[in-house]
Design an enzyme around this catalytic site. Structure first.
Site, PDB file in Angstrom:
ATOM      1  N   TYR A   1      36.243  48.397  47.772  1.00 34.05           N
ATOM      2  CA  TYR A   1      35.298  47.280  47.645  1.00 34.05           C
ATOM      3  C   TYR A   1      36.027  45.936  47.721  1.00 34.05           C
ATOM      4  CZ  TYR A   1      31.975  43.985  45.607  1.00 34.05           C
ATOM      5  OH  TYR A   1      31.179  42.892  45.379  1.00 34.05           O
TER       6      TYR A   1
ATOM      7  N   ARG B   1      35.224  40.397  54.387  1.00 36.45           N
ATOM      8  CA  ARG B   1      33.959  39.663  54.531  1.00 36.45           C
ATOM      9  C   ARG B   1      34.213  38.164  54.404  1.00 36.45           C
ATOM     10  NH1 ARG B   1      29.014  40.852  50.428  1.00 36.45           N
ATOM     11  NH2 ARG B   1      30.731  40.781  48.935  1.00 36.45           N
TER      12      ARG B   1
ATOM     13  N   TYR C   1      33.872  34.561  40.704  1.00 36.44           N
ATOM     14  CA  TYR C   1      34.484  35.566  39.836  1.00 36.44           C
ATOM     15  C   TYR C   1      35.978  35.309  39.737  1.00 36.44           C
ATOM     16  CZ  TYR C   1      30.537  38.970  39.791  1.00 36.44           C
ATOM     17  OH  TYR C   1      29.353  39.615  39.605  1.00 36.44           O
TER      18      TYR C   1
ATOM     19  N   ARG D   1      23.019  34.972  43.927  1.00 35.97           N
ATOM     20  CA  ARG D   1      22.257  35.911  43.102  1.00 35.97           C
ATOM     21  C   ARG D   1      20.854  36.122  43.646  1.00 35.97           C
ATOM     22  NH1 ARG D   1      25.954  38.838  40.458  1.00 35.97           N
ATOM     23  NH2 ARG D   1      27.461  37.481  39.425  1.00 35.97           N
TER      24      ARG D   1
ATOM     25  N   GLU E   1      22.275  49.779  39.539  1.00 30.46           N
ATOM     26  CA  GLU E   1      22.128  48.456  40.153  1.00 30.46           C
ATOM     27  C   GLU E   1      20.714  48.358  40.718  1.00 30.46           C
ATOM     28  OE1 GLU E   1      25.456  46.786  42.325  1.00 30.46           O
ATOM     29  OE2 GLU E   1      24.113  46.167  43.950  1.00 30.46           O
TER      30      GLU E   1
HETATM   31  C1  3EB Z   1      27.759  42.174  40.862  1.00 33.08           C
HETATM   32  O1  3EB Z   1      26.890  41.507  40.304  1.00 33.08           O
HETATM   33  C2  3EB Z   1      27.403  43.583  41.201  1.00 33.08           C
HETATM   34  O2  3EB Z   1      29.428  42.316  47.099  1.00 33.08           O
HETATM   35  O3  3EB Z   1      27.625  41.814  48.207  1.00 33.08           O
HETATM   36  C3  3EB Z   1      25.860  42.982  43.705  1.00 33.08           C
HETATM   37  C4  3EB Z   1      25.296  42.385  44.841  1.00 33.08           C
HETATM   38  C5  3EB Z   1      27.190  43.329  43.719  1.00 33.08           C
HETATM   39  C6  3EB Z   1      26.063  42.139  45.977  1.00 33.08           C
HETATM   40  C7  3EB Z   1      28.202  42.192  47.179  1.00 33.08           C
HETATM   41  C8  3EB Z   1      27.943  43.081  44.867  1.00 33.08           C
HETATM   42  C9  3EB Z   1      27.393  42.488  45.979  1.00 33.08           C
HETATM   43  O4  3EB Z   1      28.902  41.733  41.118  1.00 33.08           O
HETATM   44  C10 3EB Z   1      27.823  43.994  42.559  1.00 33.08           C
END
Ligand code: 3EB
Length: 350
Positions: free
Chosen positions: A156, A163, A217, A230, A337
């Protein structure tokens, strides 16, 4: 029967797939619905075959309609279909093919997943440039073995690095004005599959007050942050569409409730409700409710399905359309999720 104007989403069994395809933008199938099952019917409509078992239901098709006639096209490996203001596309790249084309002997600098991701995003961006659809709205990423290891890095994380590089190389934002997304683990023998919706007018980008933006992050989650918002809100053709990204039991930037599926589901729902509240706050005329969301729920362990279903039933009632899938979540400690979409007509006053 005429489809109402504007974007429309439904989950239907392949057998119940519509006879009327003119305004269908694209389809995603789950449960390994054989390519053949839809072929005769879908003609040149892009179909994303997601290698993920459906839980608690037979095979399912996710059908995106535009409400107005659409036309199909292809750009490199991207199949797409579009109207004047909306474009659906998909691309699948097999890592083995990438690896075969660039043998390690030639000094391949990256893993096959990195290479496949870079190629997929480069071709998506090239398609959008050529078709003059500058705004990537919503992206679904399915990669095999998402928690596995690629040359010493979690796959990932490798995907995230590729990406981010590819989007930057195509002149696109990697924070702020970035699409809503999901990134999940699919069957280990499946290709990297990306499908997406793009538009001609910019959407509103919505962040969750309970969570650190994913593109911010800290580095403990990887050298390159995931590039997604989000949620994204689109005002178009008399409707307001809310695309909620894959949402998990993350508060701030930390995973919470390790090992507790019920608590993770409740936290995820609290995150989604906060996001819906935030969307209503920032968008004029928005009155979304969590109860009107169309949801896709990814469950890591099939045995957890009843637990997850019970929490959703309590929080959302019985009126929501929910598709349950067995899939791996991108952090090893996450068990569930949820992603969602809501489309609501805009009144003239709004
Ligand atoms: C998170 O909140 C959970 O890498 O495109 C959620 C939605 C998550 C999209 C992405 C990853 C992605 O980090 C994981």
């Amino acid at each position: 029967m005429r489809a109402p104007p504007g974007l429309h989403l439904e989950y239907v069994s392949p057998a119940a797939c519509p006879a009327r395809w003119g305004d269908v933008l694209g389809v995603a199938t789950f449960n390994g619905t054989s390519a053949g099952a839809l072929d005769g019917m879908t003609a040149d409509i892009p179909v994303a075959h997601v290698s993920m078992p459906v839980l608690a239901a037979p095979a399912v098709c996710e059908v995106w309609r535009a409400g107005t006639p659409a036309t199909s096209g292809r750009h490199q490996r991207v199949s797409f279909r579009r109207t004047a203001d909306m474009l659906f596309g998909c691309i699948a790249i097999t890592e083995a093919d990438v690896a075969a084309r660039t043998p390690p002997a030639s000094g391949r600098p990256h893993s096959a997943l990195h290479e496949a991701t870079a190629q997929a995003y480069a071709e998506i961006c090239a398609t959008l440039d050529a078709q003059e659809f500058p705004h990537l709205l919503r992206v679904w990423n399915y990669l095999p073995d998402i928690n596995g290891d690629a040359d010493g890095t979690e796959r990932y994380r490798e995907f995230n690095a590729a990406r981010q590089h590819a989007l930057r190389a195509s002149g696109r934002a990697v924070a702020g004005s970035v699409p809503a997304a999901s990134a999940l683990g699919a069957a280990s023998d499946s290709p990297l599959l990306v499908y997406f919706l793009a538009g001609r007018t910019p959407p509103l980008f919505v962040e969750n007050p309970r969570q650190v933006s994913a593109y911010h992050y800290p580095r403990q989650y990887g050298t390159h942050s995931p590039v997604f918002s989000r949620a994204v809100l689109l005002r178009q053709s008399g409707s307001l569409t809310l695309f909620v990204s894959g949402t998990s039991s993350i508060v701030g930037h930390r995973s919470v409730h390790a090992g507790d599926t019920a608590a993770q589901t409740r936290e995820t729902l609290a995150n989604i409700k906060a996001l819906v509240g935030e969307a209503n706050r920032v968008a004029r005329g928005a009155h979304f409710s969590a109860r009107e969301l169309t949801c896709k729920v990814y469950v890591r362990r099939p045995a957890d399905l009843p637990t997850v279903q019970a929490q959703l039933g309590e929080a959302l009632g019985t009126g929501t359309q929910i598709l349950y899938l067995r899939g791996d979540i991108c952090r090893a400690d996450l068990l569930v999720e949820i992603e969602a979409t809501a489309i609501s007509p805009l009144t003239a006053a709004a």
